[in-house]
Design an enzyme around this catalytic site. Structure first.
Site, mmCIF file in Angstrom:
data_model
loop_
_atom_site.group_PDB
_atom_site.id
_atom_site.type_symbol
_atom_site.label_atom_id
_atom_site.label_comp_id
_atom_site.label_asym_id
_atom_site.label_seq_id
_atom_site.Cartn_x
_atom_site.Cartn_y
_atom_site.Cartn_z
ATOM 1 C CE1 TYR A 49 -4.161 -1.485 -0.254
ATOM 2 C CE2 TYR A 49 -3.654 -2.653 1.768
ATOM 3 C CZ TYR A 49 -4.473 -2.457 0.668
ATOM 4 O OH TYR A 49 -5.610 -3.224 0.497
ATOM 5 C CG PHE A 57 -7.131 5.806 4.192
ATOM 6 C CD1 PHE A 57 -6.542 4.712 3.563
ATOM 7 C CD2 PHE A 57 -7.411 6.938 3.429
ATOM 8 C CE1 PHE A 57 -6.237 4.742 2.214
ATOM 9 C CE2 PHE A 57 -7.105 6.971 2.070
ATOM 10 C CZ PHE A 57 -6.514 5.871 1.462
ATOM 11 N NE ARG A 85 -9.633 -1.037 -9.693
ATOM 12 C CZ ARG A 85 -9.258 -0.390 -8.589
ATOM 13 N NH1 ARG A 85 -8.524 -1.020 -7.669
ATOM 14 N NH2 ARG A 85 -9.604 0.854 -8.381
ATOM 15 C CB THR A 91 -12.646 2.572 -3.580
ATOM 16 O OG1 THR A 91 -11.777 2.471 -4.717
ATOM 17 C CG2 THR A 91 -11.830 2.507 -2.303
ATOM 18 N NE ARG A 102 -13.436 -3.176 -3.045
ATOM 19 C CZ ARG A 102 -12.432 -2.482 -3.557
ATOM 20 N NH1 ARG A 102 -12.661 -1.524 -4.456
ATOM 21 N NH2 ARG A 102 -11.192 -2.720 -3.184
ATOM 22 C CG ASN A 112 -12.583 -2.127 0.189
ATOM 23 O OD1 ASN A 112 -11.756 -2.898 0.649
ATOM 24 N ND2 ASN A 112 -12.257 -1.060 -0.516
HETATM 25 P P1 IDP Z 1 -8.961 0.349 -4.270
HETATM 26 O O1 IDP Z 1 -8.806 -0.766 -3.250
HETATM 27 O O2 IDP Z 1 -10.344 0.389 -4.828
HETATM 28 O O3 IDP Z 1 -7.902 0.317 -5.348
HETATM 29 P P2 IDP Z 1 -7.513 2.576 -3.109
HETATM 30 O O4 IDP Z 1 -7.825 4.005 -3.359
HETATM 31 O O5 IDP Z 1 -6.284 2.014 -3.765
HETATM 32 O O6 IDP Z 1 -8.801 1.723 -3.480
HETATM 33 O O7 IDP Z 1 -7.389 2.409 -1.543
HETATM 34 C C1 IDP Z 1 -6.819 1.230 -0.984
HETATM 35 C C2 IDP Z 1 -7.688 0.771 0.155
HETATM 36 O O8 IDP Z 1 -7.626 1.737 1.202
HETATM 37 C C3 IDP Z 1 -9.175 0.664 -0.178
HETATM 38 O O9 IDP Z 1 -9.517 -0.579 -0.757
HETATM 39 C C4 IDP Z 1 -9.824 0.854 1.168
HETATM 40 O O10 IDP Z 1 -9.835 -0.368 1.908
HETATM 41 C C5 IDP Z 1 -8.878 1.844 1.850
HETATM 42 N N1 IDP Z 1 -9.353 3.210 1.708
HETATM 43 C C6 IDP Z 1 -9.340 3.972 0.597
HETATM 44 N N2 IDP Z 1 -9.854 5.187 0.817
HETATM 45 C C7 IDP Z 1 -10.208 5.202 2.124
HETATM 46 C C8 IDP Z 1 -10.803 6.185 2.970
HETATM 47 O O11 IDP Z 1 -11.114 7.310 2.564
HETATM 48 N N3 IDP Z 1 -11.020 5.817 4.269
HETATM 49 C C9 IDP Z 1 -10.687 4.575 4.745
HETATM 50 N N4 IDP Z 1 -10.134 3.624 3.983
HETATM 51 C C10 IDP Z 1 -9.891 3.935 2.690
HETATM 52 MG MG MG Z 2 -5.834 0.599 -5.179
#
Ligand code: IDP
Ligand code: MG
Length: 150
Positions: A49, A57, A85, A91, A102, A112
């Protein structure tokens, strides 16, 4: 053919939806070419990550992803990155459409259920974080001739 990295997160394993995720991948016609259940340590979580380091977060994300077993997979198919995807959905599960993983199983963004690579470059990076080349297995699905036009 593309390969992408897909992972059932600790909430998905704890809630017993591993089989559901696998079923959807298989039903779509995508081929699982590597898979393992494992626990992610803090170092791997931070590398995986890394793009989110510094975001509010990030700490919660790292502690969540290391909190229980995940099921990591390499999934292969035509345009596998985008197709996965689409199967996973937006997300934030509140916004993810019905019919997506999701959308069907989640509510909160921090729970998620699944991860999927967002680009071919991310897929290559993430696959190499989780799997050695020897762990990726080549084989033919018997329906491949009917899944693809050419
Ligand atoms: P993705 O998993 O759909 O690619 P990303 O933006 O890469 O989304 O974010 C990675 C992970 O971080 C997400 O799957 C989610 O679990 C967490 N996440 C993303 N945005 C937020 C937020 O605003 N609050 C809390 N957790 C978040
Ligand atoms: Mg991502």
């Amino acid at each position: 053919m593309e390969q992408t990295f897909l992972m059932v997160k600790p909430d998905g394993t704890a809630r017993g939806i591993v089989g559901e995720v696998i079923s959807r991948i298989e039903a779509k016609g995508l081929k699982i070419v590597a898979m393992k259940m494992m626990e992610i340590d803090e170092g791997l979580a931070k590398r995986h990550y890394g793009e989110h380091e510094g975001k509010p977060f990030f700490a919660d994300l790292v502690s969540f992803i290391t909190s229980g077993p995940v099921v990591a997979m390499v999934v292969e198919g035509r345009e596998a990155v985008n197709v996965c995807r689409a199967l996973i959905g937006a997300t934030d599960p509140k916004e993810a459409g019905p019919g997506t993983i999701r959308g069907d199983f989640g509510i909160d963004v921090g729970r998620n259920l699944v991860h999927g690579s967002d680009s071919l470059a991310s897929a290559e990076r993430e696959i190499s974080l989780f799997f050695t080349p020897e762990e990726i297995i080549e084989y033919k699905r018997t329906d491949e001739d009917w899944l693809y036009e050419n």
